[in-house]
Structure formats: C-alpha cells, structure tokens
Design a protein around this motif. Structure first.
Motif, PDB file in Angstrom:
ATOM      1  N   LYS A 115      45.605  32.413-112.593  1.00  0.00           N
ATOM      2  CA  LYS A 115      45.433  33.129-111.323  1.00  0.00           C
ATOM      3  C   LYS A 115      46.671  32.965-110.444  1.00  0.00           C
ATOM      4  CE  LYS A 115      42.765  32.916-107.027  1.00  0.00           C
ATOM      5  NZ  LYS A 115      41.695  32.202-106.293  1.00  0.00           N
ATOM      6  N   ILE A 125      49.493  35.153-111.748  1.00  0.00           N
ATOM      7  CA  ILE A 125      49.231  36.573-111.503  1.00  0.00           C
ATOM      8  C   ILE A 125      49.546  36.946-110.058  1.00  0.00           C
ATOM      9  CG2 ILE A 125      47.398  38.309-111.302  1.00  0.00           C
ATOM     10  CD1 ILE A 125      46.088  36.967-113.785  1.00  0.00           C
ATOM     11  N   GLN A 153      52.322  39.447-108.590  1.00  0.00           N
ATOM     12  CA  GLN A 153      51.797  40.680-107.982  1.00  0.00           C
ATOM     13  C   GLN A 153      52.249  40.837-106.536  1.00  0.00           C
ATOM     14  OE1 GLN A 153      47.838  42.396-109.038  1.00  0.00           O
ATOM     15  NE2 GLN A 153      47.275  41.669-106.989  1.00  0.00           N
ATOM     16  N   LEU A 197      50.528  37.625-120.489  1.00  0.00           N
ATOM     17  CA  LEU A 197      50.829  38.329-119.240  1.00  0.00           C
ATOM     18  C   LEU A 197      52.203  38.987-119.311  1.00  0.00           C
ATOM     19  CD1 LEU A 197      49.541  35.831-116.511  1.00  0.00           C
ATOM     20  CD2 LEU A 197      48.473  37.976-117.237  1.00  0.00           C
ATOM     21  N   TRP A 256      52.686  42.895-118.729  1.00  0.00           N
ATOM     22  CA  TRP A 256      53.451  43.339-117.561  1.00  0.00           C
ATOM     23  C   TRP A 256      54.713  44.085-117.965  1.00  0.00           C
ATOM     24  CZ3 TRP A 256      52.886  38.099-114.538  1.00  0.00           C
ATOM     25  CH2 TRP A 256      51.569  38.014-114.044  1.00  0.00           C
TER      26      TRP A 256
END
Length: 244
Positions: free
Chosen positions: A113, A116, A120, A160, A164
């Motif tokens: 988390k 991310i 982001q 990820l 991404w």
C-alpha cells in the motif's frame, strides 16, 4: 559524475541505510533530494550529512495525508519531480502457523500500500524522462523461511513495476525494481549482529554482505538516463543470492 544534474528526487525511507546511501549518491551526481521518514531524529542526522541540496519531511508511507504533505513541499520548492525512489519498507519474522492478521496488515501496509500511494501521488508532478525506482528484495524471488508476508509483499512490488510500465506507456516515465540481497544496514546489524551478518553474507556468491553504497549506486543508475532503455525490469544487487 553529474548524471542527475538539476534533477529533483524523493527518497522514502531516506534517513538511514539504503535510502541514505542513495540520497548521498544522488546529491553527488547533481540531484536535489527530499528524504521522507518516520523518525525526526534520524531525518535531522541525515540532513546534517547530506548538506544544502536536501530537505526532509517527516511522515509514513502508509499515511496518505503524510504523503500529500511531502508532495506539497516538493511542488512548493521545486515545481516538479523527476525521480521517485520508493524505498520505505520493512518486515518481521513469523513462521507459518504463527502468522497473524496484524502481522500481514503491517507488512503489506508499508511495502505494498505504501509503495502504491507513494508512486500514485507523485505522478501529477512527473513528466517525460521521469524515473520510478521501487525497492524489491531477493526474498521476493527466492522466498525466505519465516518471512512469508515480507517475501510475498516484495513479490507484489515486482509485479507493480510490470503493471505500471504498461499503464505508463506514452508518458516517457520509466519504472523499475531494485532488489537488494543481504545488505549491511543499521537494521541488519541490530537484527543479526556481527556473526549473523557473516553467516548471511556467506550465502552469496561473493561471500559477503553488500554495502548500502553499492545499492545506492545501482539506484542512481536506474534513476539516470544511463538506464533509458529499461522499464518493467528488475535489477538484482544481491551478490548472486537469488541468481544461483
């Protein structure tokens, strides 16, 4: 070297260990660095080492409001962001049969988390030529007995980057994973002691622990245009631990 001349970088977990080593290397190569961490005393000590081309923001990657403050500070002082080194992470040992929900939540909140939302929330400040570097681990490839949650979280970080890189097609922003192996950080010293580090280091093909400066050098490579044809990749700096 001035590979990062004029670039602005954010390094989470930047006050100690690999993060601090990377901050030193980034600054040596011309970058202006914001370090982000949870301990004010460690941040203050790091700033004393890093000098004028660094700033510190206190907070946790698992707290979105803290990350908002970080990027507000970057925007106010620098206007934009070129490099994000999402390095904050951690994990503790619990064997299968002893794992608790709290243990899983703590590990994934920081390592997954936190990664991310670190990325982001950085994206509105980034543009073509931007580089995102995620900290993985050799444990994400090999697994590590007693570290189920940690190993799984680092495997998630590896994915990820793949996801991404697809989503960032056409933006000119690259995303890669830097995966250290046994590294002689302050945390490793406290957890393993001298004999434990010798035993862990002996598991690598190079028969030693890595130096945080060696990981920092690899982070600078991924942050720079020297790695301009790399995205979705994993760079293992692990003494061969996960490769043999």
């Amino acid at each position: 070297m001035t590979r990062l001349n004029g670039k602005t970088a954010v390094i989470t977990g930047g006050a100690t260990g690999i993060g601090l080593a990377a901050a030193k290397r980034f600054i040596e190569e011309g970058a202006f660095v914001f370090i982000f961490g949870r301990r004010q005393d460690a941040l203050d000590a790091a700033l004393a080492e890093l000098g004028l081309n660094a700033r510190a923001v206190k907070g946790s990657v698992s707290d979105e409001a803290d990350l908002d403050r970080l990027y507000a500070a970057v925007k106010a002082e620098r206007g934009s962001l070129d490099i994000i080194f999402a390095n904050a992470g951690g994990g503790s040992q619990l064997k299968l049969g002893e794992i608790t929900a709290a243990h899983i939540d703590e590990t994934f909140n920081i390592n997954v988390k936190g990664t991310i939302f670190t990325v982001q929330k950085a994206l509105p400040l980034m543009g073509e030529g931007g580089s995102i570097v995620l900290t993985g681990s050799s444990a994400g490839t090999t697994g590590a007995p007693g570290f189920s949650a940690y190993s799984a979280s680092k495997a998630a970080v590896r994915n990820l980057a793949r996801t991404w890189a697809e989503e960032l097609k056409g933006t000119g922003i690259r995303v890669n994973v830097l995966s250290p192996g046994p590294t002689a950080t302050e945390l490793a010293t406290a957890a393993l002691g001298e004999e434990g580090q010798k035993a862990y280091g002996s598991m690598t093909a190079l028969q030693r622990m890595g130096d945080p400066a060696e990981i920092g050098a690899a982070a600078a490579f991924l942050a720079s245009s020297d790695s301009s044809f790399m995205t979705a990749s994993e760079l293992a700096v692990d003494g061969g631990l996960a490769q043999l």
